[in-house]
Design an enzyme around this catalytic site. Sequence first.
Site, PDB file in Angstrom:
ATOM      1  N   ASP A  37       0.853  -1.187   0.000  1.00  0.00           N
ATOM      2  CA  ASP A  37       0.000   0.000   0.000  1.00  0.00           C
ATOM      3  C   ASP A  37       0.890   1.239   0.000  1.00  0.00           C
ATOM      4  O   ASP A  37       2.047   1.186   0.435  1.00  0.00           O
ATOM      5  CB  ASP A  37      -0.921   0.015   1.228  1.00  0.00           C
ATOM      6  CG  ASP A  37      -2.166   0.860   1.011  1.00  0.00           C
ATOM      7  OD1 ASP A  37      -3.249   0.285   0.799  1.00  0.00           O
ATOM      8  OD2 ASP A  37      -2.052   2.103   1.046  1.00  0.00           O
ATOM      9  N   ASP A  61       3.812   2.974  -4.393  1.00  0.00           N
ATOM     10  CA  ASP A  61       2.743   3.429  -5.270  1.00  0.00           C
ATOM     11  C   ASP A  61       2.680   2.486  -6.472  1.00  0.00           C
ATOM     12  O   ASP A  61       3.644   2.387  -7.241  1.00  0.00           O
ATOM     13  CB  ASP A  61       3.041   4.860  -5.726  1.00  0.00           C
ATOM     14  CG  ASP A  61       1.938   5.468  -6.571  1.00  0.00           C
ATOM     15  OD1 ASP A  61       1.000   4.743  -6.959  1.00  0.00           O
ATOM     16  OD2 ASP A  61       2.020   6.679  -6.857  1.00  0.00           O
ATOM     17  N   ASN A  88      -5.763  -4.794  -6.421  1.00  0.00           N
ATOM     18  CA  ASN A  88      -6.899  -4.150  -5.767  1.00  0.00           C
ATOM     19  C   ASN A  88      -6.738  -2.641  -5.567  1.00  0.00           C
ATOM     20  O   ASN A  88      -7.738  -1.935  -5.460  1.00  0.00           O
ATOM     21  CB  ASN A  88      -7.138  -4.819  -4.409  1.00  0.00           C
ATOM     22  CG  ASN A  88      -8.126  -4.069  -3.551  1.00  0.00           C
ATOM     23  OD1 ASN A  88      -9.325  -4.086  -3.798  1.00  0.00           O
ATOM     24  ND2 ASN A  88      -7.612  -3.378  -2.537  1.00  0.00           N
ATOM     25  N   SER A 139     -15.358  -3.274 -10.945  1.00  0.00           N
ATOM     26  CA  SER A 139     -16.518  -2.609 -10.348  1.00  0.00           C
ATOM     27  C   SER A 139     -17.715  -2.830 -11.266  1.00  0.00           C
ATOM     28  O   SER A 139     -17.545  -3.105 -12.465  1.00  0.00           O
ATOM     29  CB  SER A 139     -16.247  -1.108 -10.211  1.00  0.00           C
ATOM     30  OG  SER A 139     -17.421  -0.401  -9.855  1.00  0.00           O
ATOM     31  N   SER A 141     -19.122  -0.458 -12.128  1.00  0.00           N
ATOM     32  CA  SER A 141     -18.831   0.690 -12.987  1.00  0.00           C
ATOM     33  C   SER A 141     -17.974   0.296 -14.183  1.00  0.00           C
ATOM     34  O   SER A 141     -17.809   1.100 -15.107  1.00  0.00           O
ATOM     35  CB  SER A 141     -18.121   1.789 -12.194  1.00  0.00           C
ATOM     36  OG  SER A 141     -18.935   2.279 -11.159  1.00  0.00           O
ATOM     37  N   TYR A 152     -13.337   7.331 -13.111  1.00  0.00           N
ATOM     38  CA  TYR A 152     -13.418   6.020 -12.470  1.00  0.00           C
ATOM     39  C   TYR A 152     -14.074   4.996 -13.389  1.00  0.00           C
ATOM     40  O   TYR A 152     -13.581   3.872 -13.546  1.00  0.00           O
ATOM     41  CB  TYR A 152     -14.197   6.148 -11.161  1.00  0.00           C
ATOM     42  CG  TYR A 152     -14.277   4.880 -10.351  1.00  0.00           C
ATOM     43  CD1 TYR A 152     -13.188   4.423  -9.614  1.00  0.00           C
ATOM     44  CD2 TYR A 152     -15.451   4.130 -10.310  1.00  0.00           C
ATOM     45  CE1 TYR A 152     -13.259   3.263  -8.865  1.00  0.00           C
ATOM     46  CE2 TYR A 152     -15.531   2.961  -9.561  1.00  0.00           C
ATOM     47  CZ  TYR A 152     -14.433   2.532  -8.851  1.00  0.00           C
ATOM     48  OH  TYR A 152     -14.516   1.384  -8.112  1.00  0.00           O
ATOM     49  N   LYS A 156     -12.349   1.536 -14.829  1.00  0.00           N
ATOM     50  CA  LYS A 156     -12.868   0.204 -14.513  1.00  0.00           C
ATOM     51  C   LYS A 156     -13.364  -0.519 -15.764  1.00  0.00           C
ATOM     52  O   LYS A 156     -13.318  -1.758 -15.834  1.00  0.00           O
ATOM     53  CB  LYS A 156     -13.966   0.297 -13.459  1.00  0.00           C
ATOM     54  CG  LYS A 156     -13.446   0.719 -12.087  1.00  0.00           C
ATOM     55  CD  LYS A 156     -12.344  -0.208 -11.573  1.00  0.00           C
ATOM     56  CE  LYS A 156     -11.872   0.149 -10.186  1.00  0.00           C
ATOM     57  NZ  LYS A 156     -10.794  -0.748  -9.707  1.00  0.00           N
ATOM     58  N   THR A 187     -16.044   1.148   2.524  1.00  0.00           N
ATOM     59  CA  THR A 187     -14.593   1.238   2.657  1.00  0.00           C
ATOM     60  C   THR A 187     -14.218   2.669   3.021  1.00  0.00           C
ATOM     61  O   THR A 187     -15.068   3.565   3.049  1.00  0.00           O
ATOM     62  CB  THR A 187     -13.882   0.858   1.343  1.00  0.00           C
ATOM     63  OG1 THR A 187     -14.163   1.858   0.351  1.00  0.00           O
ATOM     64  CG2 THR A 187     -14.333  -0.504   0.836  1.00  0.00           C
TER      65      THR A 187
END
Length: 253
Positions: A37, A61, A88, A139, A141, A152, A156, A187
């Site tokens: 992360d 990153d 993820n 997603s 999306s 976004y 996706k 989240t």
Amino acid sequence: MNRFTDKVVLVTGAASGIGLAAARRFLDEGARVVMLDIDEATLRQAAAGLPPDCVLVQVGDTADKETAAAAVKAAVARFGGLHILINNAGVATEGDIMQTSEEDFARVMAVNVAGYFHMAKAAMPELVKTRGSIVMTSSVSGLGGDWELFAYNTSKGAVSNMVRAMAMDAAKDGVRVNAVNPSFTATRMTEDMVNDPALVAKFRERMPLGAPEDPEGIAAAMAFLASDDARLITGVNLPVDAGLTASNGQPPM
């Protein structure tokens, strides 16, 4: 159930949310887990309560290809190989095309698309050795459009087709590639949405099993797709969305 005994799993975006739930799920099923992360403080706090002999923390990153190479190298050095990549890590920005700055669009694409590419490319040689698996977080999306989430949605949509294309190419080497496609999930990224009663009520009208989804439920689907139970499944975008796509997004009469 210990489907992942002696398996090594690399999870990106592992400090919170779906990534942390995935790390815990694989640990519970016997895996050793590399948690990657960009947020070092939150990541180390999350890892503090996990078994240290089974967890390796990596900070970086995923938009940087050097981070990807370093994480895979660390997994192999510490645990001897790599069997599963959970792609993820992600970011989002609100706005339609006119409201989205070039900088915001570039950042979303760098993390959500190029970051997945960097991680998969770095991991693939090791996954070929182990006939492993990749599970990506896409997603709903990525299956259809949303209002005012232009960057976004674009990212996706790319991930959903990345999964199909990569699965076709990797099958000859015994590597499976799939995605989970969540809807509204509780989240850190969606904290403002979760705390908006009117918005939650709107989602609940459209999701037959209720909203918001829990990260643990998404992690369970990831574990299934990564396991031998799904050995005949590749190139799939699996809606884990409490029935949203089945209902065509329409509220009850």
